[in-house]
Design a protein around this motif. Sequence first.
Motif, PDB file in Angstrom:
ATOM      1  N   ALA A   1      17.046  44.132  32.316  1.00 19.62           N
ATOM      2  CA  ALA A   1      16.707  43.728  30.881  1.00 19.62           C
ATOM      3  C   ALA A   1      15.816  44.916  30.323  1.00 19.62           C
ATOM      4  O   ALA A   1      15.412  45.713  30.945  1.00 19.62           O
ATOM      5  N   VAL A   2      16.131  45.145  28.988  1.00 17.06           N
ATOM      6  CA  VAL A   2      15.598  46.177  28.454  1.00 17.06           C
ATOM      7  C   VAL A   2      14.607  45.900  27.354  1.00 17.06           C
ATOM      8  O   VAL A   2      14.950  44.858  26.379  1.00 17.06           O
ATOM      9  N   CYS A   3      13.332  46.190  26.964  1.00 15.21           N
ATOM     10  CA  CYS A   3      12.385  45.568  26.170  1.00 15.21           C
ATOM     11  C   CYS A   3      12.733  46.272  24.779  1.00 15.21           C
ATOM     12  O   CYS A   3      12.568  47.395  24.768  1.00 15.21           O
ATOM     13  N   VAL A   4      12.827  45.448  23.690  1.00 15.71           N
ATOM     14  CA  VAL A   4      13.278  45.857  22.622  1.00 15.71           C
ATOM     15  C   VAL A   4      11.946  46.730  21.652  1.00 15.71           C
ATOM     16  O   VAL A   4      12.399  47.618  21.104  1.00 15.71           O
ATOM     17  N   THR A   5      10.911  46.391  22.319  1.00 17.43           N
ATOM     18  CA  THR A   5       9.700  46.854  21.563  1.00 17.43           C
ATOM     19  C   THR A   5       9.752  48.692  21.799  1.00 17.43           C
ATOM     20  O   THR A   5       9.397  49.162  21.208  1.00 17.43           O
ATOM     21  N   VAL A   6      10.241  48.935  23.102  1.00 13.27           N
ATOM     22  CA  VAL A   6      10.035  50.252  23.591  1.00 13.27           C
ATOM     23  C   VAL A   6      11.218  50.985  22.962  1.00 13.27           C
ATOM     24  O   VAL A   6      11.121  52.364  23.013  1.00 13.27           O
ATOM     25  N   LEU A   7      12.373  50.544  22.742  1.00 14.85           N
ATOM     26  CA  LEU A   7      13.424  51.200  22.347  1.00 14.85           C
ATOM     27  C   LEU A   7      13.223  52.438  21.117  1.00 14.85           C
ATOM     28  O   LEU A   7      13.636  53.335  21.330  1.00 14.85           O
TER      29      LEU A   7
END
Length: 73
Positions: free
Chosen positions: A30-36
Amino acid sequence: MTPSSRVRHTGLGERDRETPGLYSVKNPIAVCVTVLPSRDLVAEDFPGYVKTVPSGVVQLVDRQAEGWYYIRL
């Protein structure tokens, strides 16, 4: 930055073909969209088996409550 000049930062590639099934629904990434945006990335930069979540911290807390382990690489 144009889409054609984007660099994939996933660090994945040949290794994926050597370990089929390692990255799957059973073993989600999972990748956090906030940090992208701060990393100059978009969700489309990742392979299909990588899912995005609104908050990485909430994802970690929820999974740990379910008995999962967090391993930082």
